[in-house]
Motif scaffolding. Structure first.
Motif, PDB file in Angstrom:
ATOM      1  N   ASN A  77       0.860  -1.180   0.000  1.00  0.00           N
ATOM      2  CA  ASN A  77       0.000   0.000   0.000  1.00  0.00           C
ATOM      3  C   ASN A  77       0.895   1.227   0.000  1.00  0.00           C
ATOM      4  N   TRP A  78       0.390   2.328  -0.573  1.00  0.00           N
ATOM      5  CA  TRP A  78       1.081   3.617  -0.528  1.00  0.00           C
ATOM      6  C   TRP A  78       0.187   4.610   0.214  1.00  0.00           C
ATOM      7  N   ILE A  79       0.715   5.239   1.258  1.00  0.00           N
ATOM      8  CA  ILE A  79      -0.049   6.204   2.053  1.00  0.00           C
ATOM      9  C   ILE A  79       0.530   7.590   1.800  1.00  0.00           C
ATOM     10  N   SER A  80      -0.230   8.453   1.131  1.00  0.00           N
ATOM     11  CA  SER A  80       0.236   9.804   0.813  1.00  0.00           C
ATOM     12  C   SER A  80       0.023  10.749   1.982  1.00  0.00           C
ATOM     13  N   ASN A  81       0.917  11.744   2.102  1.00  0.00           N
ATOM     14  CA  ASN A  81       0.771  12.796   3.094  1.00  0.00           C
ATOM     15  C   ASN A  81      -0.185  13.848   2.543  1.00  0.00           C
ATOM     16  N   LEU A 194      -5.095   1.979  10.284  1.00  0.00           N
ATOM     17  CA  LEU A 194      -4.319   3.037   9.630  1.00  0.00           C
ATOM     18  C   LEU A 194      -5.120   4.332   9.542  1.00  0.00           C
ATOM     19  N   SER A 195      -6.406   4.227   9.226  1.00  0.00           N
ATOM     20  CA  SER A 195      -7.248   5.424   9.163  1.00  0.00           C
ATOM     21  C   SER A 195      -7.373   6.076  10.528  1.00  0.00           C
ATOM     22  N   TYR A 196      -7.537   5.269  11.569  1.00  0.00           N
ATOM     23  CA  TYR A 196      -7.664   5.816  12.928  1.00  0.00           C
ATOM     24  C   TYR A 196      -6.383   6.541  13.337  1.00  0.00           C
ATOM     25  N   ILE A 197      -5.232   5.931  13.068  1.00  0.00           N
ATOM     26  CA  ILE A 197      -3.962   6.562  13.435  1.00  0.00           C
ATOM     27  C   ILE A 197      -3.816   7.911  12.748  1.00  0.00           C
ATOM     28  N   GLU A 198      -4.075   7.948  11.436  1.00  0.00           N
ATOM     29  CA  GLU A 198      -3.908   9.194  10.676  1.00  0.00           C
ATOM     30  C   GLU A 198      -4.837  10.296  11.182  1.00  0.00           C
ATOM     31  N   GLU A 199      -6.037   9.930  11.617  1.00  0.00           N
ATOM     32  CA  GLU A 199      -7.005  10.922  12.085  1.00  0.00           C
ATOM     33  C   GLU A 199      -6.691  11.442  13.481  1.00  0.00           C
ATOM     34  N   HIS A 200      -5.854  10.735  14.231  1.00  0.00           N
ATOM     35  CA  HIS A 200      -5.605  11.105  15.625  1.00  0.00           C
ATOM     36  C   HIS A 200      -4.120  11.312  15.926  1.00  0.00           C
ATOM     37  N   LEU A 201      -3.340  11.696  14.921  1.00  0.00           N
ATOM     38  CA  LEU A 201      -1.897  11.836  15.118  1.00  0.00           C
ATOM     39  C   LEU A 201      -1.538  12.904  16.146  1.00  0.00           C
ATOM     40  N   SER A 202      -2.372  13.929  16.292  1.00  0.00           N
ATOM     41  CA  SER A 202      -2.052  14.993  17.241  1.00  0.00           C
ATOM     42  C   SER A 202      -2.427  14.627  18.671  1.00  0.00           C
ATOM     43  N   GLU A 203      -3.041  13.456  18.855  1.00  0.00           N
ATOM     44  CA  GLU A 203      -3.499  13.018  20.173  1.00  0.00           C
ATOM     45  C   GLU A 203      -2.616  11.878  20.692  1.00  0.00           C
ATOM     46  N   ASP A 204      -2.970  11.396  21.861  1.00  0.00           N
ATOM     47  CA  ASP A 204      -2.277  10.247  22.431  1.00  0.00           C
ATOM     48  C   ASP A 204      -2.888   8.987  21.833  1.00  0.00           C
ATOM     49  N   VAL A 205      -2.223   8.421  20.829  1.00  0.00           N
ATOM     50  CA  VAL A 205      -2.734   7.234  20.149  1.00  0.00           C
ATOM     51  C   VAL A 205      -2.174   6.000  20.856  1.00  0.00           C
ATOM     52  N   SER A 234       3.798   0.897  17.566  1.00  0.00           N
ATOM     53  CA  SER A 234       4.476   2.138  17.972  1.00  0.00           C
ATOM     54  C   SER A 234       5.369   2.674  16.857  1.00  0.00           C
ATOM     55  N   ASP A 235       6.022   1.782  16.109  1.00  0.00           N
ATOM     56  CA  ASP A 235       6.849   2.220  14.975  1.00  0.00           C
ATOM     57  C   ASP A 235       5.988   2.867  13.893  1.00  0.00           C
ATOM     58  N   MET A 236       4.815   2.294  13.639  1.00  0.00           N
ATOM     59  CA  MET A 236       3.924   2.866  12.628  1.00  0.00           C
ATOM     60  C   MET A 236       3.466   4.263  13.027  1.00  0.00           C
ATOM     61  N   VAL A 237       3.062   4.423  14.293  1.00  0.00           N
ATOM     62  CA  VAL A 237       2.617   5.741  14.766  1.00  0.00           C
ATOM     63  C   VAL A 237       3.760   6.750  14.637  1.00  0.00           C
ATOM     64  N   ARG A 238       4.961   6.349  15.037  1.00  0.00           N
ATOM     65  CA  ARG A 238       6.100   7.272  14.961  1.00  0.00           C
ATOM     66  C   ARG A 238       6.380   7.678  13.518  1.00  0.00           C
ATOM     67  N   ARG A 239       6.369   6.738  12.614  1.00  0.00           N
ATOM     68  CA  ARG A 239       6.693   7.050  11.222  1.00  0.00           C
ATOM     69  C   ARG A 239       5.631   7.941  10.582  1.00  0.00           C
ATOM     70  N   LEU A 240       4.369   7.689  10.899  1.00  0.00           N
ATOM     71  CA  LEU A 240       3.319   8.542  10.343  1.00  0.00           C
ATOM     72  C   LEU A 240       3.376   9.943  10.943  1.00  0.00           C
ATOM     73  N   ARG A 241       3.748  10.051  12.208  1.00  0.00           N
ATOM     74  CA  ARG A 241       3.899  11.370  12.821  1.00  0.00           C
ATOM     75  C   ARG A 241       5.060  12.131  12.187  1.00  0.00           C
ATOM     76  N   VAL A 242       6.159  11.459  11.976  1.00  0.00           N
ATOM     77  CA  VAL A 242       7.311  12.119  11.362  1.00  0.00           C
ATOM     78  C   VAL A 242       6.989  12.484   9.909  1.00  0.00           C
ATOM     79  N   ALA A 243       6.246  11.624   9.205  1.00  0.00           N
ATOM     80  CA  ALA A 243       5.849  11.943   7.827  1.00  0.00           C
ATOM     81  C   ALA A 243       4.992  13.204   7.797  1.00  0.00           C
ATOM     82  N   LYS A 244       4.080  13.342   8.753  1.00  0.00           N
ATOM     83  CA  LYS A 244       3.258  14.552   8.825  1.00  0.00           C
ATOM     84  C   LYS A 244       4.126  15.767   9.141  1.00  0.00           C
TER      85      LYS A 244
END
Length: 291
Positions: A77-81, A194-205, A234-244
């Motif tokens: 899968n490819w997840i765009s910013n 994945l959708s939940y993580i992306e929608e809540h990146l600014s919160e405590d996921v 935890s690695d997925m959350v970190r990588r998506l946060r850094v991508a944002k």
């Protein structure tokens, strides 16, 4: 509880009755852009945007103009910013062909024997860059205008670009020995996560919160996610946060403290450490280099 190693849902590739090579294109978000797999080999161009590409147990950054070759049954899968409400109308162009067709070509024509090693490498997802990626991109676009014998010629030229690419213009991203011959019941759950993580990146996921979203216990969810996505939760959350954070540093004038907060980091030192871990530089260095 789900047992065994899991991967995305099976995608059924339906070609025309008189062709073995399927060419298509689509935008993002799209129902086609999800965690999935299929028995066909896929050559895939990212026309626009950047983000993270997931394949097997790998999660790596992707950028505009990059071309990938994915082996049979490798989940991907490819997840765009993207900002909320943003879309990319024509992000992806790709072609797919069953490996049996190429293996038959190798058996009949000794001149095609180089393809054997290429097909083996594709099992670990080949990422193409530089001039090789530019050549492959032009060929993929050209294929969309071809029919019949011309489409076959373009496919052979595409495979030659991958086979001839210099070592500094290609890499395999999946861990050697990764086994993609596994069960395939995880698409709905992994895409919900994945959708939940992306929608809540600014919160405590938290792992427990997301586990409840898909009706799993914490330990079962932790095992399921690592087996399905190839990385820990935890690695997925970190990588998506850094991508944002990368996207905000590149596309806005927000201060770094604001970006840190919008990406869910309370502690500046922790933000800097995680950002450097993923990108090899500090947020300030990243902004200077990409501006």
């Amino acid at each position: 509880m789900m047992s065994g190693k899991e991967q995305g849902s099976l995608e059924i590739i339906v070609s025309e009755c008189d062709e073995a090579i399927r060419w298509s294109e689509h935008g993002y978000p799209s129902m086609l852009a999800r965690w999935h797999h299929h028995p066909e080999i896929e050559i895939h161009l990212i026309r626009e945007g950047s983000g993270f590409m997931m394949a097997g147990d790998a999660m790596v950054p992707f950028h505009e103009g990059q071309v990938f070759m994915l082996g049979p049954n490798l989940p991907h899968n490819w997840i765009s910013n993207l900002d909320a409400g943003q879309a990319l109308a024509e992000r992806d162009v790709l072609c797919q062909v069953h490996p049996n067709r190429l293996n038959a070509l190798i058996r009949v024509f000794p001149e095609a024997s180089r393809l054997y090693g290429l097909l083996r490498r594709s099992e670990r997802a080949i990422a193409l860059d530089g001039q090789s990626a530019a050549k492959a991109a032009r060929l993929l676009e050209k294929m969309g205008r071809c029919v019949g014998f011309d489409k076959l010629i373009v496919l052979l030229n595409l495979l030659q670009v991958f086979a001839d690419a210099p070592t500094d213009e290609w890499s395999c991203v999946v861990t050697p020995g990764y086994d993609c011959n596994v069960a395939s019941n995880s698409e709905r759950r992994i895409n919900t996560v994945l959708s939940y993580i992306e929608e809540h990146l600014s919160e405590d996921v938290s792992l427990q919160t997301v586990a409840r979203e898909i009706s799993m216990s914490g330990p079962a969810f932790s095992r399921f996610f690592k087996q399905s996505a190839g990385v820990s939760f935890s690695d997925m959350v970190r990588r998506l946060r850094v991508a944002k954070a990368c996207r905000l540093l590149d596309s806005t004038n927000y201060g770094i403290s604001r970006i840190q907060a919008e990406c869910g980091y309370v502690n500046t030192a922790n933000f800097n450490r995680r950002f450097r871990q993923e990108t090899g530089m500090t947020p300030s260095e990243y902004r200077r280099r990409h501006r």
